[in-house]
Design a protein around this motif. Structure first.
Motif, mmCIF file in Angstrom:
data_model
loop_
_atom_site.group_PDB
_atom_site.id
_atom_site.type_symbol
_atom_site.label_atom_id
_atom_site.label_comp_id
_atom_site.label_asym_id
_atom_site.label_seq_id
_atom_site.Cartn_x
_atom_site.Cartn_y
_atom_site.Cartn_z
ATOM 1 N N ALA A 80 102.995 65.416 95.249
ATOM 2 C CA ALA A 80 102.845 66.860 95.156
ATOM 3 C C ALA A 80 104.101 67.579 95.634
ATOM 4 C CB ALA A 80 101.631 67.311 95.960
ATOM 5 N N VAL A 81 104.629 67.148 96.775
ATOM 6 C CA VAL A 81 105.847 67.779 97.294
ATOM 7 C C VAL A 81 107.023 67.510 96.357
ATOM 8 C CG1 VAL A 81 107.483 67.816 99.217
ATOM 9 C CG2 VAL A 81 105.035 67.679 99.675
ATOM 10 N N GLY A 82 107.127 66.278 95.843
ATOM 11 C CA GLY A 82 108.217 65.960 94.928
ATOM 12 C C GLY A 82 108.148 66.737 93.625
ATOM 13 N N LEU A 83 106.948 66.863 93.058
ATOM 14 C CA LEU A 83 106.795 67.608 91.805
ATOM 15 C C LEU A 83 107.050 69.092 92.005
ATOM 16 C CD1 LEU A 83 103.618 65.831 90.380
ATOM 17 C CD2 LEU A 83 105.965 65.593 89.583
ATOM 18 N N PHE A 84 106.554 69.639 93.101
ATOM 19 C CA PHE A 84 106.811 71.047 93.395
ATOM 20 C C PHE A 84 108.313 71.280 93.561
ATOM 21 C CE2 PHE A 84 107.206 74.764 96.112
ATOM 22 C CZ PHE A 84 106.317 75.648 95.546
ATOM 23 N N PRO A 142 103.312 57.099 83.558
ATOM 24 C CA PRO A 142 104.146 58.128 84.180
ATOM 25 C C PRO A 142 105.487 57.596 84.666
ATOM 26 C CG PRO A 142 102.387 57.494 85.676
ATOM 27 C CD PRO A 142 102.109 56.814 84.369
ATOM 28 N N THR A 143 106.512 58.401 84.487
ATOM 29 C CA THR A 143 107.831 58.132 85.055
ATOM 30 C C THR A 143 107.852 58.683 86.469
ATOM 31 O OG1 THR A 143 108.859 58.303 82.886
ATOM 32 C CG2 THR A 143 110.292 58.535 84.787
ATOM 33 N N ASP A 144 108.254 57.884 87.409
ATOM 34 C CA ASP A 144 108.141 58.294 88.800
ATOM 35 C C ASP A 144 109.165 59.363 89.155
ATOM 36 O OD1 ASP A 144 108.867 57.648 91.949
ATOM 37 O OD2 ASP A 144 106.751 57.504 91.447
ATOM 38 N N PRO A 145 108.726 60.548 89.585
ATOM 39 C CA PRO A 145 109.678 61.619 89.878
ATOM 40 C C PRO A 145 110.485 61.375 91.142
ATOM 41 C CG PRO A 145 107.457 62.291 90.474
ATOM 42 C CD PRO A 145 107.329 60.966 89.800
ATOM 43 N N VAL A 146 109.930 60.629 92.101
ATOM 44 C CA VAL A 146 110.641 60.390 93.357
ATOM 45 C C VAL A 146 111.834 59.470 93.116
ATOM 46 C CG1 VAL A 146 110.437 59.519 95.708
ATOM 47 C CG2 VAL A 146 108.520 60.724 94.663
ATOM 48 N N TYR A 165 122.646 68.954 81.859
ATOM 49 C CA TYR A 165 121.533 69.110 80.926
ATOM 50 C C TYR A 165 120.696 67.840 80.839
ATOM 51 C CZ TYR A 165 124.629 66.618 77.664
ATOM 52 O OH TYR A 165 125.448 65.690 77.067
ATOM 53 N N LEU A 166 121.328 66.677 81.007
ATOM 54 C CA LEU A 166 120.586 65.421 80.961
ATOM 55 C C LEU A 166 119.825 65.195 82.266
ATOM 56 C CD1 LEU A 166 120.146 63.171 78.934
ATOM 57 C CD2 LEU A 166 121.986 61.885 80.027
ATOM 58 N N ARG A 167 120.429 65.551 83.391
ATOM 59 C CA ARG A 167 119.723 65.441 84.671
ATOM 60 C C ARG A 167 118.483 66.317 84.673
ATOM 61 N NH1 ARG A 167 124.801 66.477 86.960
ATOM 62 N NH2 ARG A 167 124.018 68.394 87.896
ATOM 63 N N ASN A 168 118.605 67.515 84.150
ATOM 64 C CA ASN A 168 117.473 68.443 84.151
ATOM 65 C C ASN A 168 116.333 67.945 83.275
ATOM 66 O OD1 ASN A 168 118.683 70.304 85.892
ATOM 67 N ND2 ASN A 168 119.697 71.388 84.227
ATOM 68 N N VAL A 169 116.657 67.432 82.085
ATOM 69 C CA VAL A 169 115.583 67.002 81.185
ATOM 70 C C VAL A 169 114.897 65.751 81.711
ATOM 71 C CG1 VAL A 169 116.916 65.510 79.615
ATOM 72 C CG2 VAL A 169 114.970 66.803 78.754
ATOM 73 N N ILE A 170 115.646 64.852 82.353
ATOM 74 C CA ILE A 170 115.022 63.659 82.931
ATOM 75 C C ILE A 170 114.114 64.045 84.095
ATOM 76 C CG2 ILE A 170 115.494 61.544 84.224
ATOM 77 C CD1 ILE A 170 117.963 61.130 82.515
ATOM 78 N N SER A 171 114.561 64.982 84.931
ATOM 79 C CA SER A 171 113.730 65.437 86.049
ATOM 80 C C SER A 171 112.468 66.129 85.550
ATOM 81 C CB SER A 171 114.536 66.388 86.942
ATOM 82 O OG SER A 171 115.626 65.734 87.536
ATOM 83 N N ALA A 172 112.611 67.024 84.564
ATOM 84 C CA ALA A 172 111.451 67.740 84.043
ATOM 85 C C ALA A 172 110.478 66.785 83.365
ATOM 86 C CB ALA A 172 111.909 68.819 83.060
ATOM 87 N N GLU A 173 111.009 65.813 82.628
ATOM 88 C CA GLU A 173 110.132 64.854 81.949
ATOM 89 C C GLU A 173 109.379 63.993 82.952
ATOM 90 O OE1 GLU A 173 109.954 60.711 79.697
ATOM 91 O OE2 GLU A 173 111.599 61.324 81.003
ATOM 92 N N SER A 174 110.065 63.541 84.004
ATOM 93 C CA SER A 174 109.411 62.699 85.006
ATOM 94 C C SER A 174 108.307 63.456 85.733
ATOM 95 C CB SER A 174 110.440 62.175 86.009
ATOM 96 O OG SER A 174 110.962 63.224 86.804
ATOM 97 N N ALA A 175 108.501 64.752 85.918
ATOM 98 C CA ALA A 175 107.468 65.557 86.583
ATOM 99 C C ALA A 175 106.289 65.824 85.646
ATOM 100 C CB ALA A 175 108.067 66.877 87.058
ATOM 101 N N ALA A 176 106.579 66.155 84.391
ATOM 102 C CA ALA A 176 105.505 66.491 83.458
ATOM 103 C C ALA A 176 104.631 65.290 83.131
ATOM 104 C CB ALA A 176 106.098 67.074 82.171
ATOM 105 N N LEU A 269 99.928 68.147 87.923
ATOM 106 C CA LEU A 269 100.457 69.168 87.012
ATOM 107 C C LEU A 269 100.385 70.552 87.639
ATOM 108 C CD1 LEU A 269 99.352 68.384 83.338
ATOM 109 C CD2 LEU A 269 101.661 68.591 84.254
ATOM 110 N N ALA A 270 99.358 70.799 88.434
ATOM 111 C CA ALA A 270 99.234 72.090 89.107
ATOM 112 C C ALA A 270 100.396 72.301 90.065
ATOM 113 C CB ALA A 270 97.900 72.167 89.849
ATOM 114 N N ALA A 271 100.771 71.268 90.824
ATOM 115 C CA ALA A 271 101.886 71.386 91.755
ATOM 116 C C ALA A 271 103.198 71.634 91.022
ATOM 117 C CB ALA A 271 101.980 70.132 92.620
ATOM 118 N N PHE A 272 103.422 70.920 89.924
ATOM 119 C CA PHE A 272 104.646 71.103 89.151
ATOM 120 C C PHE A 272 104.692 72.495 88.529
ATOM 121 C CE2 PHE A 272 106.893 70.283 84.973
ATOM 122 C CZ PHE A 272 108.162 70.362 85.513
ATOM 123 N N ALA A 273 103.577 72.929 87.960
ATOM 124 C CA ALA A 273 103.529 74.265 87.353
ATOM 125 C C ALA A 273 103.748 75.345 88.404
ATOM 126 C CB ALA A 273 102.184 74.470 86.653
#
Length: 521
Positions: A80-84, A142-146, A165-176, A269-273
């Motif tokens: 939750a903390v990582g996704l937020f 799931p791809t691990d966001p941590v 741009y690649l770092r951002n999309v990988i981070s967003a994908e791992s969270a989603a 998903l709630a934490a990420f959103a």
């Protein structure tokens, strides 16, 4: 007096975690910025050493007869903390601007990987039914966001070698895709426990998709939006100080998962959103970047989580022939997952994802799909929906419950080390390769074609006058520069360590040095 010396599990946990973080902090610059090894790999290794199969100091499984609840909540908090945090750290309005590419990248990739892994497991583990294989595969989607954040986050290697741009999309994908694992898991579980397929699909649509995912995401976004307005009002009126503003970073993540989990929504998903919504205009991100408190909390949680995972691993269970589980089957399964779970799907789909521009970036994105905290959390959550197995298991549901976490924990362990060590190994290989030509030329005798080649290069360089060796960077390097937006000027080597330069620069520098030595002779 004897009672004062009593050793308890909580005291050991404090000792192990505090000692590890203190020692890791002494060498963190060397480990993370020079060797490119994250706290994920070091923490897991330390947990294994302290665990019951080595030193025997730290054993999470001894804390309770059934420690599933402890494992579930530890993973939930860290996720939750990582996704937020990922939601906050993404650029302003990122999800709104890049939603099309993320939808193409996340959902088809997860679905293809889910079926590919389940199909191979069905062949490899004949005692598991295909539906049971779908359950196991769902926990690995799931791809691990941590781990992803530790690899392609704000570390030195990522900032220098991976475009923003690649770092951002990988981070967003791992969270989603952590939160989107719920529909895959719920469908598999309902097909396992419900009497008819019609009832299973009905519950999956109403509960797994509409209630958990859609309502959970909406709830998180509303929470983040409302809190962003409240924080802006408080900041404008001078009602709260900077420290109180910063603590909201952690408090809102905890509050969001508290509400969402209590009403059965998708809390991840709630934490990420919520993180995306609270920093939609970028102001919250700017305020929190001024302080290091959030990064400290995140590091502490990551260290604690992976020490826990390392000590929690049940190595003896990896060889359970009575359950059809043997080491060679697990190794073959991991190799299949590492190669076919994400890479083929992303290579097929990347042309419809604007954020992934070349097949090499697609290959990089496909490779960095580690499995860790998310897989542990989803698998533990799945166990709470299954019957407690007898020994031996009486039916397919009990057999699934007995084997699920054994398979998942082995895959997670391999993923932590394979993905976590990818950058250090690649970096070391590049350095060795860049130094090989120089060493070859230096050690070669002064006769023959190498001598003539050196003299020829020496004459070329000397005829160039005052040009420095760094000016011989290839035209392609000069034109492309850093795709993230930071160009390196030709001839400017200030502040650049030799180990960080391109192979062409290092090779020309060493060649120039060798030629000077030869001419002086």
């Amino acid at each position: 007096m004897i009672e004062l010396l009593a050793v308890t599990d909580p005291r050991l946990a404090y000792l192990v975690l505090g000692g590890f973080v203190a020692v890791f902090g002494l060498f963190s610059l060397l480990i993370r910025e020079k060797w490119y090894i994250s706290e994920v790999v070091i923490g897991t290794t330390f947990g294994i050493i302290m665990g019951p199969y080595a030193a025997g100091i730290f054993d999470p499984r001894s804390w309770a007869s059934d420690n599933r609840m402890i494992t579930l909540e530890v993973m939930r908090v860290v996720l939750a903390v990582g996704l937020f945090a990922i939601g906050v750290e993404l650029p302003a309005s990122y999800m709104g601007k890049h939603v099309r590419g993320l939808v193409v990248l996340v959902i088809p990739t997860m679905a293809i990987g889910w079926l590919v892994v389940a199909g191979f497991m069905f062949l490899l583990f004949p005692s598991l039914s295909f539906i049971s294989c779908l359950v196991v595969a769902a926990t690995l989607t799931p791809t691990d966001p941590v781990i992803s954040a530790a690899i392609v986050g704000n570390g030195k290697y990522a900032l220098e070698h991976v475009p923003a741009y690649l770092r951002n999309v990988i981070s967003a994908e791992s969270a989603a895709n952590d939160g989107l694992a719920y529909p895959f898991l719920s469908l598999s579980i309902y097909l396992t426990v419900e009497a008819t397929k019609g009832e299973a699909f009905k519950k999956w649509l109403l509960v797994g998709c509409l209630y958990q995912v859609i309502l959970g995401t909406t709830f998180g976004a509303v929470m983040g939006y409302g809190f962003r307005k409240l924080l802006a009002y408080s900041h404008k009126k001078g009602l709260g100080d900077g420290q109180s503003f910063l603590i909201q970073y952690i408090a809102l993540a905890f509050f969001t998962i508290g509400v969402a989990s209590n009403v059965g929504m998708d809390d991840l998903l709630a934490a990420f959103a919520a993180g995306c919504a609270v920093s939609w205009d970028g102001n919250f991100k700017e305020e929190t970047e001024k302080e290091s408190f959030a990064a400290v909390i995140d590091l502490m949680l990551n260290c604690a989580c992976f020490i826990y995972i390392g000590a929690w691993m049940d190595f003896a269970s990896f060889n359970s022939p009575h359950l059809g589980i043997t080491p060679w089957r697990l190794i073959v399964l991991f190799i299949w997952i590492a190669v076919f779970r994400r890479i083929p799907a992303i290579l097929m789909l990347y042309k419809w994802v604007p954020e992934v521009k070349t097949w090499k970036e697609a290959l990089f994105t496909g490779h960095f799909g580690p499995m860790g905290v998310g897989a542990m959390f989803i698998s533990t959550l799945a166990l709470s929906e299954l019957k407690v197995p007898h020994n031996p298991p009486q039916d397919q549901e009990e057999y699934l419950a007995a084997t699920l976490q054994i398979i998942v924990s082995f895959i997670v362990l391999c993923s932590i080390f394979i993905h976590g060590m990818s950058i250090p190994i690649y970096s070391a290989a590049c350095q060795i390769r860049s130094r090989a030509p120089s060493l070859t030329r230096t050690w070669t005798s002064g006769r023959g074609k190498w001598d003539r080649w050196q003299l020829d290069w020496s004459n070329r360089i000397r005829r160039s006058g005052s040009k420095s060796p760094s000016q011989t960077i290839t035209k392609r390097d000069e034109e492309t520069g850093d795709r993230s937006g930071t160009q390196t000027k030709v001839g400017d080597t200030s502040g650049i360590d030799e180990s960080e330069e391109t192979a062409s620069v290092v090779g020309v520098r060493n060649l120039y040095f060798d030629a000077d030595v030869e001419m002086s002779r």
